[in-house]
Design a protein around this motif. Structure first.
Motif, PDB file in Angstrom:
ATOM      1  N   LYS A 189      78.501  54.321  55.424  1.00 59.46           N
ATOM      2  CA  LYS A 189      78.510  53.377  56.542  1.00 59.46           C
ATOM      3  C   LYS A 189      78.979  52.002  56.079  1.00 59.46           C
ATOM      4  O   LYS A 189      78.974  51.698  54.887  1.00 59.46           O
ATOM      5  CB  LYS A 189      77.118  53.279  57.150  1.00 59.46           C
ATOM      6  N   GLY A 190      79.371  51.180  57.028  1.00 56.77           N
ATOM      7  CA  GLY A 190      79.870  49.849  56.704  1.00 56.77           C
ATOM      8  C   GLY A 190      78.937  48.757  57.179  1.00 56.77           C
ATOM      9  O   GLY A 190      78.127  48.953  58.088  1.00 56.77           O
ATOM     10  N   ILE A 191      79.053  47.607  56.521  1.00 58.67           N
ATOM     11  CA  ILE A 191      78.201  46.472  56.870  1.00 58.67           C
ATOM     12  C   ILE A 191      79.025  45.192  56.840  1.00 58.67           C
ATOM     13  O   ILE A 191      79.844  45.009  55.939  1.00 58.67           O
ATOM     14  CB  ILE A 191      77.036  46.317  55.853  1.00 58.67           C
ATOM     15  N   MET A 192      78.829  44.344  57.832  1.00 59.58           N
ATOM     16  CA  MET A 192      79.357  42.994  57.740  1.00 59.58           C
ATOM     17  C   MET A 192      78.181  42.081  57.436  1.00 59.58           C
ATOM     18  O   MET A 192      77.239  41.983  58.209  1.00 59.58           O
ATOM     19  CB  MET A 192      80.055  42.578  59.029  1.00 59.58           C
ATOM     20  N   LEU A 193      78.265  41.465  56.266  1.00 54.00           N
ATOM     21  CA  LEU A 193      77.157  40.663  55.757  1.00 54.00           C
ATOM     22  C   LEU A 193      77.546  39.192  55.831  1.00 54.00           C
ATOM     23  O   LEU A 193      78.388  38.728  55.062  1.00 54.00           O
ATOM     24  CB  LEU A 193      76.911  41.097  54.310  1.00 54.00           C
ATOM     25  N   ILE A 194      76.953  38.481  56.792  1.00 50.27           N
ATOM     26  CA  ILE A 194      77.210  37.051  56.912  1.00 50.27           C
ATOM     27  C   ILE A 194      76.172  36.360  56.037  1.00 50.27           C
ATOM     28  O   ILE A 194      74.976  36.532  56.267  1.00 50.27           O
ATOM     29  CB  ILE A 194      77.061  36.591  58.377  1.00 50.27           C
ATOM     30  N   THR A 195      76.599  35.659  55.019  1.00 46.94           N
ATOM     31  CA  THR A 195      75.595  35.069  54.121  1.00 46.94           C
ATOM     32  C   THR A 195      76.077  33.861  53.337  1.00 46.94           C
ATOM     33  O   THR A 195      77.242  33.725  53.009  1.00 46.94           O
ATOM     34  CB  THR A 195      75.041  36.144  53.143  1.00 46.94           C
ATOM     35  N   HIS A 196      75.113  33.001  53.067  1.00 49.16           N
ATOM     36  CA  HIS A 196      75.297  31.854  52.186  1.00 49.16           C
ATOM     37  C   HIS A 196      74.859  32.182  50.773  1.00 49.16           C
ATOM     38  O   HIS A 196      75.042  31.401  49.861  1.00 49.16           O
ATOM     39  CB  HIS A 196      74.360  30.718  52.638  1.00 49.16           C
ATOM     40  N   ASP A 197      74.162  33.298  50.670  1.00 46.73           N
ATOM     41  CA  ASP A 197      73.482  33.667  49.436  1.00 46.73           C
ATOM     42  C   ASP A 197      74.515  34.275  48.486  1.00 46.73           C
ATOM     43  O   ASP A 197      74.819  35.453  48.544  1.00 46.73           O
ATOM     44  CB  ASP A 197      72.391  34.686  49.810  1.00 46.73           C
ATOM     45  N   GLU A 198      75.038  33.453  47.595  1.00 45.45           N
ATOM     46  CA  GLU A 198      76.174  33.869  46.774  1.00 45.45           C
ATOM     47  C   GLU A 198      75.850  35.041  45.845  1.00 45.45           C
ATOM     48  O   GLU A 198      76.613  36.016  45.824  1.00 45.45           O
ATOM     49  CB  GLU A 198      76.733  32.689  45.992  1.00 45.45           C
ATOM     50  N   PRO A 199      74.728  34.991  45.104  1.00 41.56           N
ATOM     51  CA  PRO A 199      74.421  36.141  44.247  1.00 41.56           C
ATOM     52  C   PRO A 199      74.296  37.438  45.050  1.00 41.56           C
ATOM     53  O   PRO A 199      74.783  38.486  44.626  1.00 41.56           O
ATOM     54  CB  PRO A 199      73.061  35.770  43.613  1.00 41.56           C
TER      55      PRO A 199
END
Ligand SMILES: Nc1ncnc2c1ncn2[C@@H]1O[C@H](COP(=O)(O)OP(=O)(O)O)[C@@H](O)[C@H]1O
Ligand SMILES: [Mg+2]
Length: 224
Positions: A189-199
């Motif tokens: 499955k696929g995910i679009m991960l919107i994040t500020h969390d760089e690590p």
């Protein structure tokens, strides 16, 4: 690769004369994690809401797994795409944590034993079993985030959009989310991960897209 979500030359503005997106085209694929990064106010949340159909583009079209999004209702879109709000409190509505999770399964007509089984599994995974009779409104930020995630995942959507999912999670709970994302991806499955969390983004992203001022300024693939 299967095209999960396709934006085709979309334009969008909240206010007249202040266009956030103009002729934006972007395709995200099944089976990989696409990270969306960019500074505050660059349009990341708006992009996710457009993809989910919470707001509509003024021009252009959006397809979900090849189907025109505007021809689907929210329930049909929800079956394809699971969406976690940036502010998870916004998506909680039930009178108890248990009902928050069982609601969608009841709607689908699952039998009681199956519902109990699946809800228990989610309560365990997200370590919120001790809260099951509580009203979601009174949960802490981290507990709300875990519950909202559980409520999205229990519907088993084909593709996930997660808007800043790690904001209120401590390191231990972030690790649980990491494991879930990996498992999700292993299922193809696929995910679009919107994040500020760089690590977190670097750990999970196979593709990183940066948006600034409503434009894609960076788009690159990595092997993870
Ligand atoms: N409901 C709204 N009404 C008016 N302007 C909005 C609304 N939501 C967001 N905006 C504006 O649109 C721009 C993009 O916001 P957003 O998509 O939330 O960015 P990000 O998620 O990248 O921080 C910002 O300038 C923000 O102020
Ligand atoms: Mg945002």
């Amino acid at each position: 690769m299967i095209r999960a979500i396709e934006l085709n030359k979309i334009s969008f503005s909240y206010k007249e004369n202040q266009r956030l997106f103009k002729d934006l085209s972007l395709t995200v694929y099944d089976g990989e994690i696409t990270v969306i990064s960019g500074s505050n106010g660059s349009g990341k949340t708006t992009l996710g809401k457009l993809m989910m159909g919470i707001i509509k583009p003024e021009e252009g079209s959006i397809t979900l797994f090849g189907k025109e999004s505007s021809k689907m209702n929210l329930g049909q879109r929800g079956q394809q795409i699971g969406y976690l709000f940036q502010d998870p409190a916004r998506q909680l509505f039930a009178s108890t944590v248990y009902k928050e999770l069982s609601f969608i399964l009841e709607l689908k007509g699952y039998d009681e034993t199956m519902i109990q089984e699946q809800v228990s599994k989610m309560l365990d995974i997200f370590q919120i079993g001790y809260l099951k009779d509580m009203c979601p409104f009174y949960l802490s930020g981290g507990e709300k985030q875990r519950l909202a995630l559980a409520a999205v995942l229990i519907n088993q959507p084909k593709y996930l959009i997660l808007d800043e999912p790690t904001t209120s999670l401590d390191p231990k709970r972030k690790q649980i989310l990491s494991d879930i994302l990996k498992q999700y991806r292993e299922e193809g499955k696929g995910i679009m991960l919107i994040t500020h969390d760089e690590p977190f983004a670097l750990e999970h992203g196979q593709r990183v897209i940066e948006i600034e001022g409503g434009m894609i300024t960076y788009d690159s693939k990595f092997e993870a």
